[in-house]
Design a protein around this motif. Structure first.
Motif, PDB file in Angstrom:
ATOM      1  N   CYS A 384       0.861  -1.188   0.000  1.00 48.11           N
ATOM      2  CA  CYS A 384       0.000   0.000   0.000  1.00 48.11           C
ATOM      3  C   CYS A 384       0.892   1.230   0.000  1.00 48.11           C
ATOM      4  N   HIS A 397      -7.227  -0.971   0.528  1.00 48.93           N
ATOM      5  CA  HIS A 397      -7.173   0.366   1.091  1.00 48.93           C
ATOM      6  C   HIS A 397      -8.528   1.040   0.913  1.00 48.93           C
ATOM      7  N   ARG A 403      -7.369   4.114   5.362  1.00 52.72           N
ATOM      8  CA  ARG A 403      -6.599   3.063   6.032  1.00 52.72           C
ATOM      9  C   ARG A 403      -6.791   1.769   5.249  1.00 52.72           C
TER      10      ARG A 403
HETATM   11 ZN    ZN Z   1      -3.668   1.507   2.752  1.00 53.07          ZN
END
Ligand code: ZN
Length: 426
Positions: A384, A397, A403
């Motif tokens: 990510c 994500h 987050r």
């Molecule tokens: Zn992420």
């Protein structure tokens, strides 16, 4: 013989990197592929022997016929480069032992390490680097090994030389193009994921004012555009090149309708969301949960006030009263659960935050482990670029929560929270 095919392939695929081709040109000339493959494997010189990893021939030529391994061939390339290109570790080792210089450059300024990047020959690269090859040598176009790896989509190779040998993943070439520009231009999405993870600068403009997103749009690489946009901000979509065009305009100029549509859409979405500082943006981030919660509470209070304990209505019998208060109890319990649902951690993946106090001096600042099993297996989509973590499989994500969520299903606007792993056992 399979090795014959390999070498012919290699000659063709070498060309773009040698000729540079500039991001705009980039045509494969393939002129050298005209040589018959069969003739080539029979040629009696150290370069061919190195390219095919023919140790017997190589040793005979060097030890009995006195051939040198440190002189370039007719085209100006070294035996070590040919061995590196085809990942012939034993041959490379032998050449180095016999005086081949790991840092010698051909007429284009490329070293054996550059050539090892073309096909992602990690073993040979490792050998070269251990023998003292310089990792950041630039050729006449300003390409370092990281550029070549990005040009050919050799993500594992790039990962190796950056994490283990500190190659620079974000260095511009002579035209101001970073490896990220090249990966975007060639459409290597995994390479882009890795480079973004390594903090490559998305907004870098080359001599023509183009960002990596411009190049991905020009070539119509939808997946590359998707990865860049997901990791990016609204400004990336608004950037203009020297002719004043945005990535979306360039894509529609080149008739890449899907990409143009995607970029236009992404911009509208980001416009909506990310006026994040504006009130509307914040409201949409909050979702519907608070509104729902308030409406239910209001109805509940109204119900108690005007139906159960209303003085102007006849008093309830004990049985009906119990039923009415039981309803109130159920609704209140629902409100509490609803609140918990909105606030519970749906399975956020822990962020990789370096705590400056607990960090020891000798701890490397690398954000990426050298031997992460997921990355060694080539699962680059587990990186990510926003959270800077290697997330577990099936984690995604969430752009609303910003987050990564384990077993992400979707972001639910009704509860204003993600639906993920933890939601199965609330
Ligand atoms: Zn992420």
């Amino acid at each position: 013989m399979s090795s014959e095919i390999e070498v012919v392939d290699e000659v063709e695929s070498r060309d773009p990197a040698i000729n540079g081709g500039g991001a705009a040109g980039g045509g494969v000339s393939g002129e050298a592929s005209g040589i018959g493959a069969a003739d080539e494997s029979l040629r009696n010189d150290v370069y061919t022997a190195a390219a095919y990893g023919d140790m017997e021939k190589l040793q005979r030529l060097v030890e009995f016929e006195g051939c040198s391994v440190s002189e370039p061939d007719g085209l100006g390339y070294y035996a070590l480069q040919w061995a590196a290109l085809n990942n012939r570790t034993a041959a490379a080792q032998y050449i180095i032992e016999r005086g081949g210089d790991v840092n010698s450059v051909d007429h284009t300024g490329q070293t054996a390490l550059h050539w090892s990047a073309v096909r992602g020959a990690i073993q040979v690269a490792e050998l070269l680097l251990q023998e003292g090859a310089r990792v950041n040598t630039a050729d006449m176009y300003g390409y370092q090994t990281t550029h070549v790896a990005a040009q050919y989509g050799q993500t594992a190779f790039l990962y190796h030389i950056v994490t283990k040998w500190n190659a620079d993943p974000d260095v511009p070439d002579n035209d101001g193009r970073s490896p990220l520009h090249w990966a975007a231009y060639k459409g290597f999405a995994d390479c882009i994921r890795l480079l973004l993870f390594l903090d490559a600068y998305k907004g870098r403009q080359d001599k023509e004012g183009c960002t990596p997103l411009h190049w991905a749009a020009i070539r119509g690489n939808l997946e590359a555009c998707t990865v860049l946009v997901q990791a990016g901000k609204k400004e990336d979509l608004m950037m203009t090149d020297n002719t004043g065009l945005t990535p979306a305009q360039l894509a529609s100029d080149k008739n890449h309708r899907q990409v143009a549509f995607f970029l236009g859409n992404a911009r509208r979405l980001l416009d909506k969301r990310c006026d994040g500082n504006s009130r509307l943006g914040q409201l949409s981030k909050l979702g519907l949960a608070p509104i729902l919660w308030c409406i239910i509470l209001l109805l509940l209070v109204t119900y108690i006030h005007s139906a159960i304990i209303a003085s102007e209505l006849p008093r309830l019998t004990a049985g009906f009263g119990l039923l009415a208060w039981f309803g109130v109890f159920l609704a209140s319990a629902g409100l509490v659960l609803f609140y918990k649902c909105s606030n519970k951690d749906p399975g956020f993946v822990r962020m990789n935050v370096h705590d400056p106090q607990s960090m020891k001096d000798e701890e490397p600042l690398l954000k990426i482990e050298i031997n992460n099993p997921a990355l060694l297996a080539g699962n680059w989509s587990q990186l990510c670029a926003t959270c800077k973590i290697v997330r577990p499989l099936r984690a995604k994500h969430c752009s609303t929560c910003d987050r990564c969520v384990e077993q992400f299903d979707h972001h639910c606007p009704w509860v204003s929270n993600c639906i993920g792993k933890a939601c199965t056992h609330l």
